[in-house]
Design a protein around this motif. Structure first.
Motif, short mmCIF file in Angstrom:
data_model
loop_
_atom_site.label_atom_id
_atom_site.label_comp_id
_atom_site.label_asym_id
_atom_site.label_seq_id
_atom_site.Cartn_x
_atom_site.Cartn_y
_atom_site.Cartn_z
N TYR A 89 81.49 82.62 -6.83
CA TYR A 89 81.11 82.11 -8.14
C TYR A 89 80.30 80.83 -7.95
N SER A 90 79.28 80.69 -8.72
CA SER A 90 78.44 79.50 -8.70
C SER A 90 78.04 79.08 -7.29
N GLY A 111 90.61 82.06 -11.06
CA GLY A 111 90.56 81.31 -12.31
C GLY A 111 89.50 81.84 -13.25
N TRP A 112 89.81 82.95 -13.95
CA TRP A 112 88.83 83.57 -14.84
C TRP A 112 88.43 82.62 -15.96
N PHE A 113 87.16 82.73 -16.41
CA PHE A 113 86.73 82.02 -17.61
C PHE A 113 87.50 82.59 -18.80
N THR A 114 87.98 81.74 -19.66
CA THR A 114 88.78 82.23 -20.78
C THR A 114 87.94 82.75 -21.93
N HIS A 115 86.64 82.52 -21.91
CA HIS A 115 85.80 82.88 -23.05
C HIS A 115 84.90 84.07 -22.78
N SER A 116 85.05 84.74 -21.64
CA SER A 116 84.16 85.83 -21.28
C SER A 116 84.95 87.07 -20.86
N PRO A 117 84.50 88.26 -21.25
CA PRO A 117 85.19 89.48 -20.84
C PRO A 117 85.05 89.71 -19.33
N GLN A 118 85.96 90.47 -18.76
CA GLN A 118 85.86 90.79 -17.35
C GLN A 118 86.28 92.23 -17.11
N ASN A 119 85.84 92.77 -15.97
CA ASN A 119 86.06 94.18 -15.64
C ASN A 119 86.61 94.32 -14.23
N GLN A 133 101.75 104.28 3.11
CA GLN A 133 102.09 103.31 2.08
C GLN A 133 101.07 103.38 0.95
N PRO A 134 101.49 103.29 -0.31
CA PRO A 134 100.55 103.22 -1.43
C PRO A 134 99.64 102.00 -1.29
N HIS A 135 98.34 102.21 -1.40
CA HIS A 135 97.42 101.09 -1.21
C HIS A 135 96.23 101.22 -2.17
N TYR A 136 95.52 100.10 -2.35
CA TYR A 136 94.38 100.09 -3.25
C TYR A 136 93.23 99.30 -2.65
N GLN A 137 92.05 99.51 -3.21
CA GLN A 137 90.90 98.64 -2.98
C GLN A 137 90.21 98.50 -4.33
N SER A 138 89.60 97.36 -4.59
CA SER A 138 89.06 97.15 -5.92
C SER A 138 87.85 96.23 -5.92
N LEU A 139 87.10 96.34 -7.01
CA LEU A 139 85.98 95.45 -7.31
C LEU A 139 86.29 94.78 -8.64
N PHE A 140 85.90 93.53 -8.78
CA PHE A 140 86.11 92.86 -10.06
C PHE A 140 84.97 91.90 -10.33
N GLY A 141 84.71 91.67 -11.60
CA GLY A 141 83.62 90.77 -11.96
C GLY A 141 83.74 90.29 -13.38
N LEU A 154 82.32 87.48 -8.98
CA LEU A 154 82.20 88.80 -8.37
C LEU A 154 83.09 88.82 -7.14
N GLY A 155 83.86 89.88 -6.96
CA GLY A 155 84.74 89.90 -5.80
C GLY A 155 85.26 91.28 -5.46
N MET A 156 86.01 91.34 -4.36
CA MET A 156 86.63 92.57 -3.88
C MET A 156 88.06 92.25 -3.46
N ALA A 157 88.90 93.27 -3.49
CA ALA A 157 90.30 93.08 -3.11
C ALA A 157 90.85 94.35 -2.49
N GLN A 158 91.93 94.19 -1.75
CA GLN A 158 92.66 95.33 -1.22
C GLN A 158 94.11 94.90 -1.01
N GLY A 159 95.00 95.89 -1.01
CA GLY A 159 96.40 95.57 -0.80
C GLY A 159 97.24 96.82 -0.77
N ASP A 160 98.55 96.63 -0.63
CA ASP A 160 99.44 97.79 -0.56
C ASP A 160 100.85 97.41 -1.00
#
Length: 195
Positions: A89-90, A111-119, A133-141, A154-160
């Protein structure tokens, strides 16, 4: 959980794979729209007939509130969830890693902005596997919608979930700190035929 209708949209998504009889490429399992009064939603009795699952979340903005998503699988609420993620970010970069000691899957600490939508887009690969093991990978923005804020997330994540609960049959969706804003949506899709 309601099942989303397809019509022409389904044909467009399936494309050549659907036309050739090669199996379901991308199929809606259910969707939910929050009304501003709840902080949870569960997808239960998830069919074990797909290769992967995709969960798409959109947080609307209600006043100054925006909520990110946290998940649990198969009703497990103990402290065995591990998460790793990074975001930008920035022009700044940051990352976090948590050992298998959390009670939820999710990007705690963003720390998401409180005034903007996110996905967010969450993928659960080989979710019906009975030994992994149950696991995930994700994109967020998140796109800033305020003249005083000139950057986006903008970011990426993974975990289980690291306590031996194989084959995901339910996904529980949580907000922390309050209810999901009115108009926020979460949708679950199945992708491909089971491995």
């Amino acid at each position: 959980n309601g099942v989303m209708p397809f019509g022409a949209a389904k044909a467009a998504l399936l494309g050549a794979a659907g036309a050739s009889g090669g199996g379901v490429a991308y199929e809606a399992i259910g969707t939910h729209t929050f009304d501003g009064s709840t902080a949870t939603h569960s997808f239960t009795s998830i069919p074990q007939t797909y290769a992967d699952l995709r969960l798409i979340f959109h947080s609307a903005v209600d006043g100054s509130n925006v909520r990110q998503s946290y998940l649990r699988v198969n009703g497990a609420s103990d402290s065995y969830y591990a998460n790793s993620y990074f975001y930008q970010y920035s022009g700044n970069n940051d990352s976090h890693t948590t050992a298998a000691s959390q009670t939820l899957m999710g990007m705690n600490g963003v720390g998401w902005f409180t005034h903007s939508p996110q996905n967010e887009i969450w993928d659960f690969i080989d979710y019906a596997n009975t030994t992994a093991q149950p696991h995930y990978q994700s994109l967020f923005g998140q796109t800033a919608q305020n003249a005083t804020v000139g950057w986006n997330w903008l970011g990426m994540a993974q975990g289980d979930y690291a306590n031996g609960t194989p084959a995901i049959t339910s996904i529980e969706f949580y907000a922390t700190g309050g209810d999901y804003p009115n108009g926020s949506t979460v949708s679950l899709f199945g992708i491909g035929a089971a491995y």
